[in-house]
Motif scaffolding. Structure first.
Motif, PDB file in Angstrom:
ATOM      1  N   GLU A  32       0.831  -1.208   0.000  1.00 14.98           N
ATOM      2  CA  GLU A  32       0.000   0.000   0.000  1.00 14.98           C
ATOM      3  C   GLU A  32       0.866   1.260   0.000  1.00 14.98           C
ATOM      4  OE1 GLU A  32      -2.822  -0.354   3.203  1.00 14.98           O
ATOM      5  OE2 GLU A  32      -3.601  -2.238   2.404  1.00 14.98           O
ATOM      6  N   LEU A  33       1.975   1.227   0.726  1.00 16.06           N
ATOM      7  CA  LEU A  33       2.913   2.354   0.704  1.00 16.06           C
ATOM      8  C   LEU A  33       3.501   2.519  -0.689  1.00 16.06           C
ATOM      9  CD1 LEU A  33       4.657   4.564   2.027  1.00 16.06           C
ATOM     10  CD2 LEU A  33       6.242   2.740   2.715  1.00 16.06           C
ATOM     11  N   ASN A  38       4.024   5.361  -5.853  1.00 18.34           N
ATOM     12  CA  ASN A  38       3.849   5.308  -7.303  1.00 18.34           C
ATOM     13  C   ASN A  38       2.870   6.385  -7.767  1.00 18.34           C
ATOM     14  OD1 ASN A  38       4.305   4.336  -9.896  1.00 18.34           O
ATOM     15  ND2 ASN A  38       2.801   2.699  -9.712  1.00 18.34           N
ATOM     16  N   HIS A  39       1.810   6.613  -7.018  1.00 15.40           N
ATOM     17  CA  HIS A  39       0.841   7.650  -7.383  1.00 15.40           C
ATOM     18  C   HIS A  39       1.467   9.047  -7.326  1.00 15.40           C
ATOM     19  CE1 HIS A  39      -2.427   4.944  -7.824  1.00 15.40           C
ATOM     20  NE2 HIS A  39      -2.599   4.694  -6.542  1.00 15.40           N
ATOM     21  N   LYS A  44       1.902   6.200 -12.560  1.00 15.03           N
ATOM     22  CA  LYS A  44       0.559   5.637 -12.423  1.00 15.03           C
ATOM     23  C   LYS A  44      -0.332   6.584 -11.620  1.00 15.03           C
ATOM     24  CE  LYS A  44      -1.938   1.560 -10.948  1.00 15.03           C
ATOM     25  NZ  LYS A  44      -1.864   0.288 -10.254  1.00 15.03           N
ATOM     26  N   PRO A  45      -1.192   7.342 -12.310  1.00 16.78           N
ATOM     27  CA  PRO A  45      -2.073   8.247 -11.571  1.00 16.78           C
ATOM     28  C   PRO A  45      -3.138   7.476 -10.800  1.00 16.78           C
ATOM     29  CG  PRO A  45      -2.616   8.292 -13.905  1.00 16.78           C
ATOM     30  CD  PRO A  45      -1.404   7.413 -13.751  1.00 16.78           C
ATOM     31  N   GLN A  53      -5.184   8.383   0.470  1.00 16.04           N
ATOM     32  CA  GLN A  53      -4.336   7.888   1.543  1.00 16.04           C
ATOM     33  C   GLN A  53      -3.038   8.664   1.425  1.00 16.04           C
ATOM     34  OE1 GLN A  53      -6.359   6.295   3.412  1.00 16.04           O
ATOM     35  NE2 GLN A  53      -5.628   4.209   3.441  1.00 16.04           N
ATOM     36  N   THR A  54      -2.396   8.882   2.529  1.00 14.35           N
ATOM     37  CA  THR A  54      -1.129   9.589   2.473  1.00 14.35           C
ATOM     38  C   THR A  54       0.012   8.626   2.769  1.00 14.35           C
ATOM     39  OG1 THR A  54      -1.122  10.184   4.816  1.00 14.35           O
ATOM     40  CG2 THR A  54      -2.240  11.705   3.295  1.00 14.35           C
TER      41      THR A  54
END
Length: 104
Positions: A32-33, A38-39, A44-45, A53-54
């Motif tokens: 998840e991190l 990546n976002h 990968k948008p 999420q931060t």
């Protein structure tokens, strides 16, 4: 941190998960991190339907599971960290280019 996590987990009959389950949970949280990284920094948008999420939240999740893992095995994270830093500071002291004194 370890005491706070232990106080939380200790109130439940189930207690800590097994090391194998904690490894799987840590892998999930690191995934998840990685997705958040990546976002923010990758190609990968994020989909509009995905919740915000931060990286701070995801790092906190990783730290919680890591702390559970350490507690379940009676490992003092401060001791483990200090041993690792001593090893790195010795092994890698001349590996990287030092900054000039007075520069940031």
């Amino acid at each position: 941190m370890q005491n706070r996590v232990d106080a939380y987990i200790s109130q439940f009959k189930e207690g800590y998960f097994s090391p194998l389950s904690l490894t799987a949970r840590m892998t999930e949280e690191i995934g998840e991190l990685a997705r958040e990284v990546n976002h923010h920094y990758g190609e990968k948008p994020k989909k509009q339907s995905e919740p915000d999420q931060t990286m701070e939240e995801e790092l906190g999740d990783v730290m919680f599971v890591l702390t559970c893992f350490a507690n379940s095995l009676d490992i003092d994270l401060s001791d483990a960290f200090n041993r690792t830093m001593a090893k790195i500071e010795t092994r890698d002291q001349n590996r990287w280019t030092q900054k000039e004194e007075g520069t940031d």
